[in-house]
Design a protein around this motif. Structure first.
Motif, PDB file in Angstrom:
ATOM      1  N   ALA A 202     -12.583 -21.787 -29.790  1.00 35.88           N
ATOM      2  CA  ALA A 202     -13.783 -20.978 -29.538  1.00 35.88           C
ATOM      3  C   ALA A 202     -14.622 -21.599 -28.435  1.00 35.88           C
ATOM      4  O   ALA A 202     -15.215 -20.892 -27.607  1.00 35.88           O
ATOM      5  N   ALA A 203     -14.682 -22.930 -28.410  1.00 28.74           N
ATOM      6  CA  ALA A 203     -15.428 -23.614 -27.351  1.00 28.74           C
ATOM      7  C   ALA A 203     -14.745 -23.430 -26.005  1.00 28.74           C
ATOM      8  O   ALA A 203     -15.415 -23.253 -24.978  1.00 28.74           O
ATOM      9  N   VAL A 204     -13.421 -23.464 -25.987  1.00 25.43           N
ATOM     10  CA  VAL A 204     -12.674 -23.256 -24.748  1.00 25.43           C
ATOM     11  C   VAL A 204     -12.980 -21.870 -24.183  1.00 25.43           C
ATOM     12  O   VAL A 204     -13.269 -21.706 -22.987  1.00 25.43           O
ATOM     13  N   GLU A 205     -12.942 -20.863 -25.042  1.00 24.53           N
ATOM     14  CA  GLU A 205     -13.228 -19.494 -24.598  1.00 24.53           C
ATOM     15  C   GLU A 205     -14.675 -19.366 -24.128  1.00 24.53           C
ATOM     16  O   GLU A 205     -14.960 -18.756 -23.086  1.00 24.53           O
ATOM     17  N   SER A 206     -15.610 -19.956 -24.889  1.00 20.44           N
ATOM     18  CA  SER A 206     -17.024 -19.896 -24.529  1.00 20.44           C
ATOM     19  C   SER A 206     -17.271 -20.554 -23.181  1.00 20.44           C
ATOM     20  O   SER A 206     -18.016 -20.020 -22.339  1.00 20.44           O
ATOM     21  N   SER A 207     -16.651 -21.712 -22.950  1.00 25.35           N
ATOM     22  CA  SER A 207     -16.834 -22.424 -21.683  1.00 25.35           C
ATOM     23  C   SER A 207     -16.331 -21.597 -20.504  1.00 25.35           C
ATOM     24  O   SER A 207     -16.977 -21.542 -19.453  1.00 25.35           O
ATOM     25  N   ALA A 208     -15.188 -20.961 -20.682  1.00 28.15           N
ATOM     26  CA  ALA A 208     -14.630 -20.155 -19.599  1.00 28.15           C
ATOM     27  C   ALA A 208     -15.547 -18.981 -19.253  1.00 28.15           C
ATOM     28  O   ALA A 208     -15.797 -18.694 -18.073  1.00 28.15           O
ATOM     29  N   LEU A 209     -16.074 -18.315 -20.277  1.00 29.28           N
ATOM     30  CA  LEU A 209     -16.959 -17.175 -20.046  1.00 29.28           C
ATOM     31  C   LEU A 209     -18.273 -17.614 -19.406  1.00 29.28           C
ATOM     32  O   LEU A 209     -18.785 -16.959 -18.486  1.00 29.28           O
ATOM     33  N   ASN A 210     -18.831 -18.727 -19.886  1.00 31.69           N
ATOM     34  CA  ASN A 210     -20.097 -19.214 -19.331  1.00 31.69           C
ATOM     35  C   ASN A 210     -19.931 -19.669 -17.880  1.00 31.69           C
ATOM     36  O   ASN A 210     -20.820 -19.461 -17.050  1.00 31.69           O
ATOM     37  N   ALA A 211     -18.813 -20.296 -17.586  1.00 32.76           N
ATOM     38  CA  ALA A 211     -18.564 -20.730 -16.208  1.00 32.76           C
ATOM     39  C   ALA A 211     -18.469 -19.530 -15.276  1.00 32.76           C
ATOM     40  O   ALA A 211     -19.049 -19.520 -14.181  1.00 32.76           O
ATOM     41  N   GLN A 212     -17.749 -18.507 -15.714  1.00 33.67           N
ATOM     42  CA  GLN A 212     -17.609 -17.307 -14.902  1.00 33.67           C
ATOM     43  C   GLN A 212     -18.971 -16.661 -14.660  1.00 33.67           C
ATOM     44  O   GLN A 212     -19.278 -16.230 -13.544  1.00 33.67           O
ATOM     45  N   ALA A 213     -19.810 -16.611 -15.700  1.00 30.17           N
ATOM     46  CA  ALA A 213     -21.133 -16.000 -15.571  1.00 30.17           C
ATOM     47  C   ALA A 213     -22.028 -16.770 -14.612  1.00 30.17           C
ATOM     48  O   ALA A 213     -22.969 -16.199 -14.047  1.00 30.17           O
ATOM     49  N   ASN A 214     -21.742 -18.065 -14.430  1.00 26.44           N
ATOM     50  CA  ASN A 214     -22.571 -18.886 -13.552  1.00 26.44           C
ATOM     51  C   ASN A 214     -21.938 -19.154 -12.192  1.00 26.44           C
ATOM     52  O   ASN A 214     -22.458 -19.951 -11.414  1.00 26.44           O
ATOM     53  N   GLY A 215     -20.809 -18.506 -11.937  1.00 17.90           N
ATOM     54  CA  GLY A 215     -20.171 -18.658 -10.644  1.00 17.90           C
ATOM     55  C   GLY A 215     -19.606 -20.036 -10.389  1.00 17.90           C
ATOM     56  O   GLY A 215     -19.498 -20.476  -9.236  1.00 17.90           O
ATOM     57  N   VAL A 216     -19.238 -20.745 -11.470  1.00 19.14           N
ATOM     58  CA  VAL A 216     -18.670 -22.090 -11.356  1.00 19.14           C
ATOM     59  C   VAL A 216     -17.202 -22.038 -11.787  1.00 19.14           C
ATOM     60  O   VAL A 216     -16.865 -21.463 -12.821  1.00 19.14           O
ATOM     61  N   THR A 217     -16.347 -22.652 -11.005  1.00 23.59           N
ATOM     62  CA  THR A 217     -14.921 -22.676 -11.315  1.00 23.59           C
ATOM     63  C   THR A 217     -14.599 -23.893 -12.177  1.00 23.59           C
ATOM     64  O   THR A 217     -14.851 -25.036 -11.776  1.00 23.59           O
ATOM     65  N   LEU A 218     -14.067 -23.652 -13.370  1.00 19.71           N
ATOM     66  CA  LEU A 218     -13.648 -24.723 -14.272  1.00 19.71           C
ATOM     67  C   LEU A 218     -12.191 -24.534 -14.655  1.00 19.71           C
ATOM     68  O   LEU A 218     -11.705 -23.403 -14.759  1.00 19.71           O
ATOM     69  N   ASN A 219     -11.506 -25.637 -14.905  1.00 21.63           N
ATOM     70  CA  ASN A 219     -10.210 -25.625 -15.576  1.00 21.63           C
ATOM     71  C   ASN A 219     -10.493 -25.918 -17.044  1.00 21.63           C
ATOM     72  O   ASN A 219     -10.908 -27.034 -17.387  1.00 21.63           O
ATOM     73  N   VAL A 220     -10.319 -24.944 -17.907  1.00 23.15           N
ATOM     74  CA  VAL A 220     -10.732 -25.066 -19.296  1.00 23.15           C
ATOM     75  C   VAL A 220      -9.516 -25.045 -20.212  1.00 23.15           C
ATOM     76  O   VAL A 220      -8.606 -24.227 -20.019  1.00 23.15           O
TER      77      VAL A 220
END
Length: 302
Positions: A202-220
């Motif tokens: 759930a944290a992995v999914e949350s991090s990916a969505l939050n990163a996308q919403a903030n325009g930041v590219t993460l490898n999650v």
């Protein structure tokens, strides 16, 4: 909706709660200390990472919500008629005042200033005029909305150190990323090729969505995503898992790189320093409301 208030000894809390939810059509059940705000009040939970000192309160208040008054009355009548429910009492049955629960919940979360120019702002709030770097983040399932001292201290460290160090943050690791807030903060302050990992899907999914919403590219992903060494390693967890993870986290810190740890109480500083001493000398960099931020740099091999 209608609220039924019951008082029960600790031995009845679980069976009464199960009966309310599974057999008597309660929409929800919550449990509170019946002696709260009195001289008989007794704190149930201990410090983070420590077991609760007791299983429950001597006397508890159960609050059960029902769709109709008839359902609440029937539940009270049936419970009081049970032979096994000796000691159970009814305090009240009342209608619940209609509220805009979304607006009420949102009102509890305001913008958080990390520095005068770096803010965490829920999506329903306007961005403060002074903000130059902003993380848009709403409360969710994963830990880390910027309101807890440990999160604020980590983000403050990132913001304060970025003018000097961000040019070297060509790889960043956020271990135990929760909502992804630290990884996003690093990305907004010059971090590149950021890996954010957590054991909770759930944290992995949350991090990916939050990163996308903030325009930041993460490898999650899960922890095995973290590979090799990083100039910056962040971990905001709790002291016990941080101690167990010492060799793993230090193994990911590149020579000359920085390790930033949070989720640690002031009294736990010495044991964390001892756990990390074979690899990195930790120091207390900040304190806030009984919590501390510990940081260290992996020195080049001499």
């Amino acid at each position: 909706m209608f609220e039924l208030l019951l008082t029960a000894p600790q031995s009845l809390v679980e069976p009464v709660s199960e009966a309310l939810m599974n057999e008597l059509e309660a929409l929800s059940v919550s449990v509170e200390d019946a002696d709260a705000d009195t001289e008989a009040e007794h704190a149930l939970f201990g410090e983070p990472g420590m077991p609760p000192p007791r299983a429950g309160w001597d006397r508890s208040t159960l609050k059960a919500l029902f769709q109709t008054e008839a359902q609440a009355e029937e539940a009270a009548t049936l419970l009081l008629a049970q032979d096994w429910a000796q000691g159970l009492g009814v305090q009240a049955l009342s209608a619940v005042v209609e509220q805009d629960w979304v607006r009420l919940t949102q009102s509890q979360f305001s913008p958080v200033a990390i520095t005068p120019e770096f803010w965490i702002v829920p999506t329903w709030h306007e961005v403060p005029e002074a903000a130059r770097a902003v993380i848009r983040l709403d409360p969710g399932l994963a830990f880390g909305t910027g309101t807890h001292p440990t999160t604020r201290m980590c983000l403050n460290w990132i913001a304060q150190q970025a003018p000097v160090l961000s040019s070297s943050w060509n790889r960043v690791l956020d271990y135990g990323c929760g909502s992804g807030i630290l990884a996003i903060g690093a990305g907004l302050h010059g971090g590149q090729h950021i890996d954010a990992v957590d054991i909770d899907p759930a944290a992995v999914e949350s991090s990916a969505l939050n990163a996308q919403a903030n325009g930041v590219t993460l490898n999650v992903g899960l922890p095995d995503l973290a590979q090799g060494e990083y100039p910056l390693v962040l971990a905001n967890i709790l002291a016990i898992p941080l101690k167990l993870l010492a060799p793993v986290l230090c193994g990911h810190v590149a020579e000359g790189g920085h390790l930033v740890l949070a989720g640690i109480l002031e009294r736990q500083a010495a044991e964390l320093q001892q756990a990390y001493a074979p690899w990195i000398a930790l120091e207390v960099s900040n304190t806030d409301d009984g919590w501390i931020l510990m940081t260290g740099q992996r020195l080049a091999k001499g």
